[in-house]
Design an enzyme around this catalytic site. Structure first.
Site, PDB file in Angstrom:
ATOM      1  CE  LYS A  81      -5.795 106.328  67.024  1.00 21.88           C
ATOM      2  NZ  LYS A  81      -5.319 104.932  67.088  1.00 21.88           N
ATOM      3  N   GLY A 140      -0.882 110.467  69.909  1.00 23.16           N
ATOM      4  CA  GLY A 140       0.834 110.098  69.737  1.00 23.16           C
ATOM      5  C   GLY A 140       1.310 109.177  70.800  1.00 23.16           C
ATOM      6  CB  THR A 141      -0.498 106.399  72.673  1.00 28.62           C
ATOM      7  OG1 THR A 141      -1.579 107.389  72.711  1.00 28.62           O
ATOM      8  CG2 THR A 141      -0.370 105.805  74.194  1.00 28.62           C
ATOM      9  CG  HIS A 165      -5.423 106.155  76.440  1.00 30.85           C
ATOM     10  ND1 HIS A 165      -4.422 106.890  75.772  1.00 30.85           N
ATOM     11  CD2 HIS A 165      -5.359 104.957  75.762  1.00 30.85           C
ATOM     12  CE1 HIS A 165      -4.107 106.486  74.508  1.00 30.85           C
ATOM     13  NE2 HIS A 165      -4.839 105.341  74.435  1.00 30.85           N
ATOM     14  NE  ARG A 221      -2.378 113.984  65.484  1.00 28.86           N
ATOM     15  CZ  ARG A 221      -2.725 112.954  64.734  1.00 28.86           C
ATOM     16  NH1 ARG A 221      -3.023 111.569  65.395  1.00 28.86           N
ATOM     17  NH2 ARG A 221      -2.197 112.971  63.484  1.00 28.86           N
ATOM     18  CB  SER A 251      -6.210 109.919  64.525  1.00 26.26           C
ATOM     19  OG  SER A 251      -5.283 108.762  64.509  1.00 26.26           O
ATOM     20  CG  PHE A 268       4.338 107.891  59.625  1.00 22.09           C
ATOM     21  CD1 PHE A 268       3.372 107.750  60.794  1.00 22.09           C
ATOM     22  CD2 PHE A 268       4.390 107.432  58.355  1.00 22.09           C
ATOM     23  CE1 PHE A 268       2.156 107.182  60.089  1.00 22.09           C
ATOM     24  CE2 PHE A 268       2.907 106.868  57.912  1.00 22.09           C
ATOM     25  CZ  PHE A 268       1.953 106.743  58.936  1.00 22.09           C
ATOM     26  NE  ARG A 303      -5.445 108.254  59.831  1.00 17.06           N
ATOM     27  CZ  ARG A 303      -5.757 109.632  59.109  1.00 17.06           C
ATOM     28  NH1 ARG A 303      -6.394 109.806  58.035  1.00 17.06           N
ATOM     29  NH2 ARG A 303      -5.443 110.605  59.759  1.00 17.06           N
ATOM     30  CE  LYS A 304      -4.537 110.911  54.446  1.00 19.53           C
ATOM     31  NZ  LYS A 304      -5.238 112.039  54.106  1.00 19.53           N
ATOM     32  N   GLY A 305       0.074 110.175  59.743  1.00 19.03           N
ATOM     33  CA  GLY A 305       0.988 110.866  60.537  1.00 19.03           C
ATOM     34  C   GLY A 305       1.388 112.032  60.246  1.00 19.03           C
TER      35      GLY A 305
HETATM   36  S1  PPS Z   1      -3.860 104.924  70.217  1.00 21.24           S
HETATM   37  O1  PPS Z   1      -4.764 104.077  69.681  1.00 21.24           O
HETATM   38  O2  PPS Z   1      -4.448 105.900  71.164  1.00 21.24           O
HETATM   39  O3  PPS Z   1      -2.593 104.248  71.005  1.00 21.24           O
HETATM   40  O4  PPS Z   1      -3.237 105.973  69.222  1.00 21.24           O
HETATM   41  P1  PPS Z   1      -2.015 106.983  69.113  1.00 21.24           P
HETATM   42  O5  PPS Z   1      -0.799 106.132  69.092  1.00 21.24           O
HETATM   43  O6  PPS Z   1      -2.193 107.921  70.150  1.00 21.24           O
HETATM   44  O7  PPS Z   1      -2.266 107.929  67.792  1.00 21.24           O
HETATM   45  C1  PPS Z   1      -1.982 107.267  66.633  1.00 21.24           C
HETATM   46  C2  PPS Z   1      -1.750 108.301  65.582  1.00 21.24           C
HETATM   47  O8  PPS Z   1      -0.283 108.583  65.866  1.00 21.24           O
HETATM   48  C3  PPS Z   1       0.365 108.539  64.408  1.00 21.24           C
HETATM   49  N1  PPS Z   1       1.689 108.052  64.618  1.00 21.24           N
HETATM   50  C4  PPS Z   1       2.747 108.911  64.055  1.00 21.24           C
HETATM   51  N2  PPS Z   1       2.622 109.950  63.534  1.00 21.24           N
HETATM   52  C5  PPS Z   1       3.990 110.578  62.919  1.00 21.24           C
HETATM   53  N3  PPS Z   1       4.959 110.094  63.257  1.00 21.24           N
HETATM   54  C6  PPS Z   1       5.018 108.864  63.743  1.00 21.24           C
HETATM   55  N4  PPS Z   1       6.278 108.064  64.075  1.00 21.24           N
HETATM   56  C7  PPS Z   1       3.995 108.131  64.357  1.00 21.24           C
HETATM   57  N5  PPS Z   1       3.789 107.081  65.023  1.00 21.24           N
HETATM   58  C8  PPS Z   1       2.179 107.101  65.288  1.00 21.24           C
HETATM   59  C9  PPS Z   1      -0.640 107.465  63.710  1.00 21.24           C
HETATM   60  O9  PPS Z   1      -0.146 107.460  62.420  1.00 21.24           O
HETATM   61  C10 PPS Z   1      -1.841 107.977  64.115  1.00 21.24           C
HETATM   62  O10 PPS Z   1      -2.106 109.246  63.606  1.00 21.24           O
HETATM   63  P2  PPS Z   1      -2.919 109.189  62.279  1.00 21.24           P
HETATM   64  O11 PPS Z   1      -3.339 110.718  61.921  1.00 21.24           O
HETATM   65  O12 PPS Z   1      -4.267 108.321  62.146  1.00 21.24           O
HETATM   66  O13 PPS Z   1      -2.177 108.702  60.957  1.00 21.24           O
END
Ligand code: PPS
Length: 288
Positions: free
Chosen positions: A45, A47-48, A100, A122, A130, A221, A249-251
């Site tokens: 969670k 930014g993978t 991970h 993060r 998240s 996002f 979700r929210k990003g």
């Molecule tokens: S995982 O399951 O570990 O692979 O999840 P991961 O990708 O590390 O984290 C998911 C969160 O990243 C946000 N996300 C983004 N935020 C901003 N911009 C972009 N382009 C973007 N892509 C993915 C995603 O919305 C999850 O965060 P939250 O806070 O839940 O919205």
């Protein structure tokens, strides 16, 4: 399903059986890294999936073809997941992977190669939030319970890939020198084109400003959430249920403020401070 049925333990870390098994972990251990490979490493969670989208685009100079035709998990597969063995032969060099794993679980060939790492961090308070919603929508993960119950689990490391503090510490002290670049989710949110310039220089790509802007636009996002090859809409609802919560979700930065009580914040800060010791001062965000 019980926790035992859902997860396997790998060196003390909980991993979902849906995506990992003993064979995939053996495959990861025996995986041969090439010098030109790039792996994005994150605690879950952090930014993978964002970096999974970015890496192949930076490596191929901004060609969007794959992004519209191949699901993200096959463009830059997880080192430790079952899927890698199925797609590894189709990956074109320079290959992009995600993982991970903490540093000490990386396979021997990673250490002897010159493969590069981008470690994405993060704010752990936003990670918990998240992850909490992700556990609600992912059918292959345990129900998170209440937010406070989930926070206890997080602080005790009874969550996927163990304690956040252990993960971050493991990757902050490596012998990788200029093979590793650190970046934060917050930095990417604040100015994605600037983050992309940094990534592209690190990978020796020196992309034009036009390509940087094109990649930034695609990796926003909004656009990732709308792309069926990136938004997990291809995954059956029993594994990921968008009616419960969206993966995208929210990003945003700082959603933790809508979820932490003053008691939970005090507890969180005290546990993390203790575990991080002097490290806490050099983190990019305040723990308070
Ligand atoms: S995982 O399951 O570990 O692979 O999840 P991961 O990708 O590390 O984290 C998911 C969160 O990243 C946000 N996300 C983004 N935020 C901003 N911009 C972009 N382009 C973007 N892509 C993915 C995603 O919305 C999850 O965060 P939250 O806070 O839940 O919205």
């Amino acid at each position: 399903m019980s926790s035992k049925e859902m997860y396997l333990l790998h060196h003390g870390l909980k991993l979902p059986k849906e995506t990992h098994d003993l064979e995939s972990l053996k495959f990861a251990q025996e995986f041969t890294f090439k010098n030109e490979d790039v792996v994005a490493v994150t605690y879950p969670k952090s930014g993978t999936i964002w970096m999974q989208e970015i890496l192949p685009l930076v490596l191929n100079g901004g060609d969007l073809t794959l992004i519209h035709t191949v699901p993200n998990w096959d463009r830059a597969p997880w080192l430790e997941e079952k899927r890698l063995a199925e797609v590894v032969d189709q990956l074109k060099s320079p290959r992009a992977l995600v993982s991970h794993f903490p540093y000490h679980l990386m396979p021997p060939s990673f250490h002897t190669s010159k493969a590069k790492v981008i470690y994405v961090m993060r704010n752990p308070k936003d990670i918990i939030v998240s992850s909490y919603y992700f556990h609600q929508m992912a059918g292959f993960l345990e129900d998170p319970g209440t937010f406070d119950e989930f926070m206890d689990k997080f602080l005790e490391g009874r969550v996927l890939f163990g304690k956040w503090t252990d993960h971050v510490k493991s990757w902050r002290h490596t012998e990788l020198g200029d093979r590793i670049m650190y970046i934060t989710y917050e930095e990417m949110c604040q100015d994605l084109p600037a983050a992309l310039r940094r990534i592209s220089e690190f990978l020796g790509r020196h992309l034009s400003e036009e390509s940087i802007q094109k990649i930034a636009e695609h990796c926003s996002f909004k656009n990732m959430k709308a792309n069926n090859m990136s938004n997990f809409s291809l995954v059956p609802k029993k594994y990921m249920d968008p009616d419960k919560s969206s993966f995208f979700r929210k990003g945003v930065v700082g959603d933790w403020k809508n979820h932490f009580s003053s008691e939970s914040l005090a507890k969180f800060t005290s546990v993390l401070r203790k575990e991080l010791g002097s490290e806490s001062v050099s983190l990019p965000w305040s723990l308070d």
